[in-house]
Design a protein around this motif. Structure first.
Motif, PDB file in Angstrom:
ATOM      1  N   ASN A 103       0.814  -1.213   0.000  1.00 10.34           N
ATOM      2  CA  ASN A 103       0.000   0.000   0.000  1.00 10.34           C
ATOM      3  C   ASN A 103       0.852   1.269   0.000  1.00 10.34           C
ATOM      4  O   ASN A 103       0.390   2.326   0.414  1.00 10.34           O
ATOM      5  N   ALA A 105       3.217   2.058   1.857  1.00 11.09           N
ATOM      6  CA  ALA A 105       3.593   2.546   3.190  1.00 11.09           C
ATOM      7  C   ALA A 105       5.105   2.604   3.352  1.00 11.09           C
ATOM      8  O   ALA A 105       5.809   1.651   3.017  1.00 11.09           O
ATOM      9  N   GLU A 109       5.451   3.048   8.807  1.00 10.73           N
ATOM     10  CA  GLU A 109       4.017   2.774   8.773  1.00 10.73           C
ATOM     11  C   GLU A 109       3.701   1.320   8.423  1.00 10.73           C
ATOM     12  O   GLU A 109       2.532   0.931   8.351  1.00 10.73           O
ATOM     13  N   GLY A 160       5.975   0.888  -1.937  1.00 12.75           N
ATOM     14  CA  GLY A 160       6.236   1.052  -0.518  1.00 12.75           C
ATOM     15  C   GLY A 160       7.444   0.247  -0.074  1.00 12.75           C
ATOM     16  O   GLY A 160       8.076  -0.470  -0.862  1.00 12.75           O
ATOM     17  N   SER A 206      -0.767   5.656   2.292  1.00  6.87           N
ATOM     18  CA  SER A 206       0.057   6.510   3.133  1.00  6.87           C
ATOM     19  C   SER A 206       0.060   7.924   2.581  1.00  6.87           C
ATOM     20  O   SER A 206       0.398   8.137   1.407  1.00  6.87           O
ATOM     21  N   GLN A 207      -0.287   8.883   3.410  1.00  3.83           N
ATOM     22  CA  GLN A 207      -0.271  10.280   2.988  1.00  3.83           C
ATOM     23  C   GLN A 207       1.154  10.739   2.682  1.00  3.83           C
ATOM     24  O   GLN A 207       1.406  11.459   1.718  1.00  3.83           O
ATOM     25  N   MET A 208       2.107  10.279   3.505  1.00  2.00           N
ATOM     26  CA  MET A 208       3.498  10.654   3.272  1.00  2.00           C
ATOM     27  C   MET A 208       3.987  10.138   1.920  1.00  2.00           C
ATOM     28  O   MET A 208       4.654  10.865   1.166  1.00  2.00           O
ATOM     29  N   ALA A 209       3.676   8.898   1.612  1.00  2.39           N
ATOM     30  CA  ALA A 209       4.090   8.329   0.328  1.00  2.39           C
ATOM     31  C   ALA A 209       3.415   9.041  -0.831  1.00  2.39           C
ATOM     32  O   ALA A 209       4.037   9.298  -1.868  1.00  2.39           O
TER      33      ALA A 209
END
Length: 259
Positions: A103, A105, A109, A160, A206-209
């Motif tokens: 996903n 991440a 995460e 990820g 993941s928002q960061m990704a």
């Protein structure tokens, strides 16, 4: 000279004429396209997939081809044994295609369940089936294995942490096996696909990704390839046409890796 004779014979008999080839993930996507291409070129395909329904449909829709379905989780020893039984003691080639995505991440995460599942399917299953097949190839003094890596096996910006690490592991297994078994007549290569139209879903969890990788992908990713285009790359390496290639990681990615 033996390899040259084999190559000459394939010109008239089809590249896979008289050969038994195992293809995992054969129920859909790249695995299905690979299985069909091999079978249409004269091969007997041991088609393994987690979905019995997809395999049944594959066989039903291609009744004129030599497709032997083996449903089951290829990461288990039970399914590996079933595949070897279906092969009947002879395996000329193996295409380790089955795999799953993560996903996106990043490592902080990633949960244990995701990590274990990605590695179980992408790495452990590949290792177990290859481990079972190699003794047959050693006895025959010949054999070809193609593993499916990924752009994520070449770079850190394609997926990820779990998927990226798993595909780097596939690259490492491929290269190590090429070194160890090359003198015995076995070839190990990998194909690293870029974006491909398959049934595998890849969503940003993941928002960061999404913030970091999203813009990079939008700017650089080429037009997605079809499963049939990837099958062309896989079968080239799998067949005797790839006679002088061992330990190669073929980036079948529309030029993405050149950017």
């Amino acid at each position: 000279m033996g390899n040259q004779t084999t190559w000459q014979e394939t010109i008239t008999n089809g590249r896979f004429g008289g050969k038994t080839v195992i293809v995992t993930g054969a129920g859909s996507g790249i695995g299905q396209a690979t299985a069909l291409r091999i079978a249409k070129e004269g091969g007997r395909v041991i088609a393994a997939d987690i979905s019995k329904e997809r395999l049944d449909s594959l066989v039903e829709e291609n009744a004129g081809l030599d497709l032997v379905p083996v449903p089951g989780d290829i990461s288990t020893e039970e399914t590996v044994a079933a595949v070897l039984t279906a092969a009947g003691g002879r395996v000329d080639a193996l295409a380790n295609v089955a795999g799953i995505m993560d996903n996106f991440a990043p490592i902080h995460e990633v949960d244990d369940e995701l990590w274990d599942r990605v590695f179980r399917i992408n790495v452990t299953a590949l290792m177990r089936l290859t481990r079972a097949v190699v003794p047959l190839m050693l006895d025959a003094g010949t054999g070809s294995v193609v593993n499916i890596a990924s752009e994520a096996g070449l770079r850190g910006s394609a997926a990820g942490a779990a998927y990226t690490a798993s595909k780097h592991a596939v690259v490492g297994l491929t290269k190590n096996s090429a070194v160890i078994y090359g003198p015995k007549g076995l070839r190990f290569n990998a194909v690293a696909p870029g974006p491909t139209i398959t049934g595998i879903v890849a969503n940003f969890g993941s928002q960061m990704a999404a913030e970091r990788l999203g813009p990079l992908m939008q700017a650089n990713i080429p037009t997605p390839a079809t499963a049939a285009q990837l099958a062309a790359s896989i079968t080239f390496l799998l067949s005797d046409d790839g006679t002088n290639l061992n330990g190669a990681i073929l980036a079948s990615d529309g030029g993405w890796s050149a950017l």
